[in-house]
Design an enzyme around this catalytic site. Sequence first.
Site, PDB file in Angstrom:
ATOM      1  N   ILE A 312      -9.860 -34.083 -11.328  1.00  0.00           N
ATOM      2  CA  ILE A 312      -9.823 -33.346 -10.060  1.00  0.00           C
ATOM      3  C   ILE A 312     -10.781 -33.989  -9.065  1.00  0.00           C
ATOM      4  CG2 ILE A 312     -10.301 -31.118  -8.960  1.00  0.00           C
ATOM      5  CD1 ILE A 312      -9.595 -29.808 -11.680  1.00  0.00           C
ATOM      6  N   GLN A 315      -9.338 -37.182  -7.668  1.00  0.00           N
ATOM      7  CA  GLN A 315      -8.303 -36.888  -6.675  1.00  0.00           C
ATOM      8  C   GLN A 315      -8.934 -36.444  -5.357  1.00  0.00           C
ATOM      9  OE1 GLN A 315      -5.137 -37.287  -6.369  1.00  0.00           O
ATOM     10  NE2 GLN A 315      -4.806 -36.046  -4.521  1.00  0.00           N
ATOM     11  N   GLU A 316     -10.037 -35.710  -5.449  1.00  0.00           N
ATOM     12  CA  GLU A 316     -10.690 -35.197  -4.247  1.00  0.00           C
ATOM     13  C   GLU A 316     -11.489 -36.273  -3.510  1.00  0.00           C
ATOM     14  OE1 GLU A 316     -10.376 -32.406  -2.832  1.00  0.00           O
ATOM     15  OE2 GLU A 316      -9.549 -31.023  -4.313  1.00  0.00           O
ATOM     16  N   SER A 317     -12.289 -37.027  -4.248  1.00  0.00           N
ATOM     17  CA  SER A 317     -13.269 -37.902  -3.579  1.00  0.00           C
ATOM     18  C   SER A 317     -13.341 -39.317  -4.114  1.00  0.00           C
ATOM     19  CB  SER A 317     -14.658 -37.279  -3.720  1.00  0.00           C
ATOM     20  OG  SER A 317     -15.065 -37.306  -5.093  1.00  0.00           O
ATOM     21  N   TYR A 442      -0.596 -33.186  -5.270  1.00  0.00           N
ATOM     22  CA  TYR A 442      -1.990 -33.065  -5.697  1.00  0.00           C
ATOM     23  C   TYR A 442      -2.067 -32.777  -7.193  1.00  0.00           C
ATOM     24  CZ  TYR A 442      -6.669 -30.933  -6.036  1.00  0.00           C
ATOM     25  OH  TYR A 442      -7.957 -30.603  -6.408  1.00  0.00           O
TER      26      TYR A 442
END
EC number: 4.2.2.n1
Length: 496
Positions: A312, A315-317, A442
């Site tokens: 996660i 995927q975010e940063s 996502y």
Amino acid sequence: MPIFSTRVLTYLRCIFRLFIGLTLLLTLVGCDFYTPSSQLEQIRQRGEIRVGTIYGPTSYYQRDDTAQGFDYELAQSYADWLGVKLTIVPVYSTAELVELLRKGKLDLAAAAIVVTPERRQLFRFGPGFYQVSPKLVYRNGSPKPKDIGDLKGNIVVPAGSTGEDLLKELAKQYPNLKWSTNRDADVEELLKQVADGKIDYTVVQDTVLARTQRYYPELTEGMTLAKNQTVAWAMTKLPDDSLYASIIDFFGQRFMDGAIAKLDEKYFGHVQNFDFVDTRTFLQRAKSLLPKYQDLFKTHANVVDWRLLAAISYQESHWDPEARSYTGVRGMMMLTEPTAKAMGVNNRLHPEESIKGGARYLEQMMEKVPASVPDDEKVWFALTAYNIGYGHMMDARRLTKELGKNPDAWSDVKEVLPLLQQSRWHRKVRYGYARGGEARNYVNNVRQYYQSLLWLDNEQQKAHRREELDDDDSSEPPSAERPTVIAEVVKQITLR
């Protein structure tokens, strides 16, 4: 006593003994225990069903000391349905599996076996439950193959595999087609050899390629060699139909209750849209950046696998603690300012605070997902809420139900999510417009990164075990482990 009388008595005794013997024989014939029981009854009487499968990324593998795989889970479901124990017999090739089945060492074989006319002559097949398309695979950067009958380079396939059977058929049409077989390597090993440039081509099912590309992004689809080949369970041909009828009944129920669709979603629902550059970059960063933050993910992943939390974050940063977005989200977990405050995060750019806050927020979303959603799918609903908000996730569920689909099945809800972007549909829901298509992507991306991290971690554990064996001065090389395992399994079956 006269001789005549003695002979008569002897004769009468013989007749009496014969009569008693015939009576006992007729009694035995009439007894239930003498009547041969059906194959299904034999399985239930011994309390186990012996199912053969093949080690590989789709059928059967061990991860974190737990058995996994599409075929394994389906076989376990069938054993539970029968009320017996599953005894799994894993081998490394279709040829080995076919031989065990032919010799009666297995009750059935479940290993993405393609139904062919030749195999139908040898075995009986259950109902087809999905289809595959075999692909010619080559290394990215090499010339793309154009004509199967005029390839420059060597094709290598596992001996006795479906790939070999297919090449034999194609050779009838393309006489110049040449290939070689390898009895010591399975499909995944040959794919690695293609990725490493040691061989030019191999042949695998599209489902296997799609999963393996997450670990070896150099693998590229060259061409489709056949389309829509049916996969089914195989069993020995017998006059007794009991096992076959039971399997037909089982699959009928599992198709109706959505269990097979759920398995398909679990193992194959997130592997489309392969991106070479993204996958290669991810694997590089997993080796260079992840170790720096790994302990933080392990510490704060309370309700999910730490590798999922790490996925996660990527995927975010992309594991950048100073990541920022024009929308105002920041940090490793890209938290909004209101969410950060609610989770007790004072500094969103501090790696541990961000990871801790993101983990807490995901936990809250998990707790809010309706209890009717299966436990093993709740996380995908929670991730959707993490991305676009809980209200929009619930809108997608309500819309899914309105369209006559299952709001508790991720495979159904993910198909409805993009409708939240269309005015025709978002006008009907409580929270209005949402980037539903982005939310679906996502979740798919997180699942892909998660699978890659599971594989990397598993490879590291295997390497560590090999180092321990080397430290113990093991006299047997790793390559010798494979036949020993197979031989021991077969020996145990034979002794039964």
